[in-house]
Design a protein around this motif. Sequence first.
Motif, PDB file in Angstrom:
ATOM      1  N   VAL A 416       0.875  -1.202  -0.026  1.00  0.00           N
ATOM      2  CA  VAL A 416       0.088   0.208  -0.007  1.00  0.00           C
ATOM      3  C   VAL A 416       0.946   1.277  -0.189  1.00  0.00           C
ATOM      4  CG1 VAL A 416      -1.856   1.276   1.422  1.00  0.00           C
ATOM      5  CG2 VAL A 416      -1.525  -1.086   1.154  1.00  0.00           C
ATOM      6  N   GLU A 422      -3.647   5.677   5.544  1.00  0.00           N
ATOM      7  CA  GLU A 422      -3.966   4.637   4.514  1.00  0.00           C
ATOM      8  C   GLU A 422      -3.880   3.139   4.714  1.00  0.00           C
ATOM      9  OE1 GLU A 422      -3.231   4.366  -0.224  1.00  0.00           O
ATOM     10  OE2 GLU A 422      -2.290   5.911   0.729  1.00  0.00           O
ATOM     11  N   CYS A 426      -7.021   1.072   4.242  1.00  0.00           N
ATOM     12  CA  CYS A 426      -6.811  -0.252   3.177  1.00  0.00           C
ATOM     13  C   CYS A 426      -6.938  -1.449   4.139  1.00  0.00           C
ATOM     14  CB  CYS A 426      -5.758  -0.285   2.726  1.00  0.00           C
ATOM     15  SG  CYS A 426      -5.498   1.003   1.387  1.00  0.00           S
ATOM     16  N   GLN A 447      -2.627  -5.729  -4.952  1.00  0.00           N
ATOM     17  CA  GLN A 447      -2.741  -5.016  -6.216  1.00  0.00           C
ATOM     18  C   GLN A 447      -4.040  -5.456  -6.589  1.00  0.00           C
ATOM     19  OE1 GLN A 447      -1.104  -2.690  -7.394  1.00  0.00           O
ATOM     20  NE2 GLN A 447       0.171  -2.788  -5.500  1.00  0.00           N
ATOM     21  N   ARG A 450      -6.578  -3.339  -5.059  1.00  0.00           N
ATOM     22  CA  ARG A 450      -6.482  -2.178  -5.549  1.00  0.00           C
ATOM     23  C   ARG A 450      -7.213  -1.876  -6.931  1.00  0.00           C
ATOM     24  NH1 ARG A 450      -3.299   2.008  -3.979  1.00  0.00           N
ATOM     25  NH2 ARG A 450      -2.005   0.659  -2.605  1.00  0.00           N
ATOM     26  N   LYS A 454     -10.242   0.568  -7.871  1.00  0.00           N
ATOM     27  CA  LYS A 454     -10.578   1.199  -8.994  1.00  0.00           C
ATOM     28  C   LYS A 454     -11.823   1.039  -9.919  1.00  0.00           C
ATOM     29  CE  LYS A 454      -7.815   3.317 -12.729  1.00  0.00           C
ATOM     30  NZ  LYS A 454      -8.791   3.186 -13.926  1.00  0.00           N
TER      31      LYS A 454
END
Length: 714
Positions: A416, A422, A426, A447, A450, A454
């Motif tokens: 991260v 954060e 997270c 990832q 993540r 997104k």
Amino acid sequence: MKPNQILVSSDSDALANSRTQRQPLVLVVDDDSTYRTLATMALSKAGFEVVEAADGGSALALAQSHDFDAMVIDAKMPVMDGFETCKAICEAKGAMTPPLILSTGLNDDASINRAFDAGAVDYVTKPLNWRILVGKLKALIESFETKKAAQQSDKKITQIISASSGAHLILNHEAVIGSAEGTQSLPSQRRYPLRVGDCLFDVVPADTVPALLGAWKKMLTSGESGPVLVANHDPKDPFVLELVFVATGQGQAIAVIKDFTGTYLAEQRIYNLAYLDRTTGVGNRAHLIDWLNQFSDAADPDQNSAVVRIRVSRWQEQELRLGRSGLDALAVMMVKRLQQVADPGYIREHFSHTAQTRVSRLAEDEYAIALAGAFPTGFLNDFAARALDLLLQAYEVDATHVRFDARIGIADRFQVTANPVELLNCASVAMKLPNASQTDRIYLFNQQTRTQLKQQADLERYLRRDIEQGVLHMAYQPKVDASSLQLVGMEALLRWNCQELGNVSPGTFIPLAEACGLMSDLSALVIKKVFAQLVAWQGSSVDGIPVAINISGSHLSATDFVCDLARQLECSNISPDLIEIEVTESIMIDSASCAVANLHKLRAHGIKISVDDFGTGYSSLSYLGSLPVDVLKIDRSFVQSIHEDPKSLAIAKAIITVGHELGLKIVAEGVETKDQLLTLRELGCDIIQGFFTGRPVVARELLQEARVAQQVAA
């Protein structure tokens, strides 16, 4: 401002003529007018009289013409900086130089040593903490007054001791106490009594001796020391004293002692409220972030830092069983278990790794373990699994056995960022967006997570845009009579063909709209498009065929929903009997809710109410007779196996029988085979909806799709 211009807060002659009966006089020297103004306001409020000078030359002139009690001098000034100013004032005033405090933005040893070499007795760093500066000024001014009094005579020393609110020790050249005044009220007397004949360095806490010796040596060379804290932080008997040595010039010294224990305890209470969980005593979120910041600031590429965030399920439910005190006791037990697994010795023994750790409580049902160290890949998951195993074991509180379930989210800086905030966020996200590759209950932010975030953010952005632009379109699925297969209605279904993503399934964008608060906007868009289509169908072969519209609970609960719908019907010249509102049965649970009240109003306008997916949620036959319901839709999960599963057949039969007894129409959705159709006919189902009789199609294809379905079923 012109060089050497002097700013005085009051008439200089009046200041010079009122030295005995006035407030302490402080000179503030700084080339920054804003700083001088702030200093004057803060110090005046604290009881000081203030004179201002804009540069070193002005300060030197004022020092020679006035008898200041202290001076606060900026280190960085043009022409004559603070160090040079201090040195010049010391040369001019000699032994009667008042306490000089250097204000500086340079907090390094070289600058500090240079300040002391120039004659300053203390320093403060910018931006200034005015409370600390006021405290320093008061202590130094009192020490300075004591020094002047001691130099005059022993009688003056006695007068100072009598007048002072603090305690005083008269010491000989070996720091042996010759007399002690006012020490009876000091909290240190309980454990470190200050008695005549004892050496001061033998009776104070051992860890404060080095600092006291340094101050003593400075006093021997300069005549006065800066303040030294003498403290004991034992929670059973804490105290904080401030001690200043002043040479008398007669082979003696005075130790002026101020008691700051009350201030210390108050600050400790404020700290505990701000940084500690009151129930368990461990740190809270702010404390955890501060701890993690130590490692993010270091930014060692080989050192990882991570957060293992734990959320306990059904926490509040336990309060009914255990009470608040029992719940607090349970939290303490949980923290002890987490501290056990987070102990560095435990980690070395069970994982053969080293890590620094900190356990925190973030909320009533949420805990976190922060770790820092050079631990390898896979360690965090193993560590979390061990913590989870320990946490899920049974607890006993007041003879009551309690078990919990929990979820863990993990985030580390290699995946991260080193930013502690954060990391915490997270780890929280990891619990909400599980990865299929992770073991149950433990989720690692990586990832892939993540990417999911997104994608979800992009999807939400596209959905908001397309709702605003009205890009989403409608499809209509026929509803046919179970016996004749004639078209008797249709259901309006929202479809989304996103420019960037193509066709997006309703199973994807509907839950997203609910999570993002967009369901009311979606419902409003559906109503607008369906009404426009009904107007377009007027005079065609499908004119007069009712359309069912799915309405979300949030939209239905709006106070102006019914009025808006009625106004649109009137403006579009659409008969209310062409509209059927479909809702989920969960809306019916609270009969006093605004949503149910609006359903009654809709029904009064002539609009039919349909309960969608009946049998899968909070099914209760009790509300069917009292609440505004016209149609029941049997959920597809029962229809799919109705011709071969006795349980599904029995449920469908019960729904149809009871519904008919209550005068309701029954719709079976998800009909895909002829066998399903025939079974439903035998049970007396009224209306069929599904791929067998017609797929959802756009408006222009609706009639053709219905005709094909009739031919296939014939």
